[in-house]
Enzyme design. Sequence first.
Site, PDB file in Angstrom:
ATOM      1  CE  LYS A  76     -30.141  12.231 -64.650  1.00 50.36           C
ATOM      2  NZ  LYS A  76     -30.198  11.147 -63.860  1.00 50.36           N
ATOM      3  CB  CYS A  80      -6.215 -19.968 -51.659  1.00 49.89           C
ATOM      4  SG  CYS A  80      -5.663 -21.308 -50.626  1.00 49.89           S
ATOM      5  CG  ASP A 139     -27.045   7.972 -59.162  1.00 52.88           C
ATOM      6  OD1 ASP A 139     -27.438   7.725 -59.950  1.00 52.88           O
ATOM      7  OD2 ASP A 139     -25.433   7.720 -58.942  1.00 52.88           O
ATOM      8  CB  CYS A 180      -2.297 -20.874 -46.360  1.00 53.34           C
ATOM      9  SG  CYS A 180      -2.598 -21.496 -47.997  1.00 53.34           S
ATOM     10  CE1 TYR A 216     -38.354  12.606 -59.945  1.00 52.76           C
ATOM     11  CE2 TYR A 216     -36.424  13.311 -57.990  1.00 52.76           C
ATOM     12  CZ  TYR A 216     -37.122  12.761 -59.586  1.00 52.76           C
ATOM     13  OH  TYR A 216     -36.614  11.987 -60.346  1.00 52.76           O
ATOM     14  CE  LYS A 274     -27.064  10.333 -66.543  1.00 50.38           C
ATOM     15  NZ  LYS A 274     -27.187   9.529 -66.699  1.00 50.38           N
ATOM     16  CB  CYS A 282      -6.201 -21.108 -46.714  1.00 52.42           C
ATOM     17  SG  CYS A 282      -6.313 -19.636 -47.477  1.00 52.42           S
ATOM     18  CB  CYS A 294      -2.718 -19.302 -50.967  1.00 56.52           C
ATOM     19  SG  CYS A 294      -3.403 -17.862 -49.711  1.00 56.52           S
ATOM     20  CD  GLU A 329     -36.245  20.394 -60.510  1.00 56.25           C
ATOM     21  OE1 GLU A 329     -35.744  18.873 -59.956  1.00 56.25           O
ATOM     22  OE2 GLU A 329     -36.982  20.246 -60.489  1.00 56.25           O
TER      23      GLU A 329
END
Length: 667
Positions: A114, A422, A116, A407, A223, A310, A428, A404, A112
Amino acid sequence: MSENIQQKIIELREELHQHNYYYYVLDEPTISDFEFDAKLKELQELENLHPEFFDPNSPTLRVGGEITKNFPTVQHQFRMYSLDNSYDFNDLEDWENRIIKTISDPVEFVAELKFDGASISILYENGKMKEAVTRGDGFQGDEITANVRTISDIPLVLKGDFPEWFFMRGEIYLTRKNFDKINARREEEGLDLFMNPRNTAAGSLKIQDSGEVRKRCLSAVLYQFIANDIPAQTHWELLQSAKTWGFKISENAKLCSNLNEVKDFINYWDEKRHQLPFEIDGIVLKVNSLKQQQQLGYTAKSPRWAIAYKFKAEMVETELEKVTYQVGRTGAITPVANLKPVLLAGTIVKRASLHNEDIIKKLGLHERDFVYVEKGGEIIPKIVGINLGKRNPANPEIQYIKNCPECGTELIKIEDQAIHFCPNEMHCPPQVIGRMIHFVSRKALNIESLGQETIAQLNREKLIENPADLYTLTKEQLLPLERMAEKSAQNILDGIEKSKAIPYEKVLFGIGIKHVGETVAKKLAKNFESIDALKNASVEELIQVEDIGEKIAESIVDFFKNPENIVMIERLKSYGVQLEKGENATEVLSNTLENKTFLFTGKLSLFTRESAEEMVEKHGGKNISAVSKNLNYLVVGEKAGSKLKKAQELGTVTILDEQQFLDLING
Ligand code: AMP
Ligand code: ZN
């Protein structure tokens, strides 16, 4: 021993508070959701084992501002085991060899997908859905029936020839499409984006309001059938029967008569999984015969008759084009690796997050390096390594920016946080826009007609720099904006006008004092009847309010120290925005508890902490947050810990149980 545990609990709480802060306040997590959840789970487990260290402010009780604790705990009648993992075909062969030792007949497998998501166990009685419980720790989980009922894939009433009493287990998940929709909507509302579909699905199940759960459009697949009397010989038959009773069963399960067929199945899906509308992280193999399952039995943690395979996280190599820097709404800087586009896990990847300077240093990243990019559970891929063999020695190491990019202000790096900020919060652009988006958002001033794009435009045109500026906007100013019709301009103005009726507590949340979320704003509004009262409160007074710690208190005091904020507030007041409590605030039932202070501790069973505190207020009393000589009554529930001890030591506090508290209110 117990001291060590207490220490560990304290450390985990601090760490999680910190990560909560990174995630919700800075919108810049430094660990994945998965790691966060693992830590939270560790803490939760320790707390379950040690109720004596109960703390109402534990992150387990308030994940990201929502109390998820009120779902009743239910024991699983059949334990929900986890699955053993395997990562390659050798592991599968070993598994088969172990099976053959117990079982001499041929063994068939059901392979089947898997899924998630989050697993769920649902009880059906006489063809009706009775109760849905999360996996929890496998022995007990949270009862979330009301939320599960909102999921269209799950039948509420069965059809056909179903057994009278059984559990159906399955997975609740989010399709990629719905996940993207949720995030698009969150982006519009100026909220932090969710990291991945799995955690979002699991998180959605714990929302208190099932109406909100419904809006998440969760999916489900079932399932496994579990009962005392089983109406079949094999797992495969059970799946087919379940389908006839109305359950959604995966279309992609396959009956395999040997491991070679299983391998084909795995190889097929390893390649094709990216074309599925949802995420899977592997394949689950189950022995088909129920009799054989029974013979094989269980280890301490998982069935011997099943195993998960997996998939490996996919990794590719590509070239770093350049590192750019984004300024978030809170001023946090995020470095981003811009990559030469490359195909990874079914999508073209052009960017990867670098998180912060320390991570760049740790990688030792140079300009134009060839990097390995991996896509795990997260939506944004990450750089996991560098191909040093391909490095051109002439390329210098990446130098983190000093100013930054928006600015020009010099950045600051706060001690013990890896992140740069910043500091120019008032001017800003992304920070200004972030604050404005927050101010107009649904849970604040709710000015729906004003979208993100318009706010950004208005800011670019220098028409708005803080919330007060909204209230002086005119149609003449709005109309010249791009894509602005007469009608939408009027809608915006109407929305702004209507926001003047929004209650004080929401305005308090909206003006964006750091660390003042929705719940804290409510508490503040309850305790300080006007913004002026709040402005005049000292740190000492503020921390008397439950849930207000020093950090929040200091941030409030700082906020009012800034003259620009004071001007903004005075202006808001003058435009008629609600900055004090309206008449119909807390209704008063009596003054029985006048001048009396209360604190609740331990696990309450007659009422919730919230409702108890509300009762105190409705009867004229006051809630405080710590045991001190100012405390009159400590109301203790089950397993009260240090607070009770401290109150007993003080000797001045009257200790009540829940019934005595009710008696006191009723005079
Ligand atoms: P793990 O969490 O890695 O121990 O894997 C076990 C989990 O896989 C179960 O608790 C389920 O939530 C999930 N799962 C997903 N798809 C299936 C499936 N087809 N059969 C059994 N478990 C599944
Ligand atoms: Zn800036």
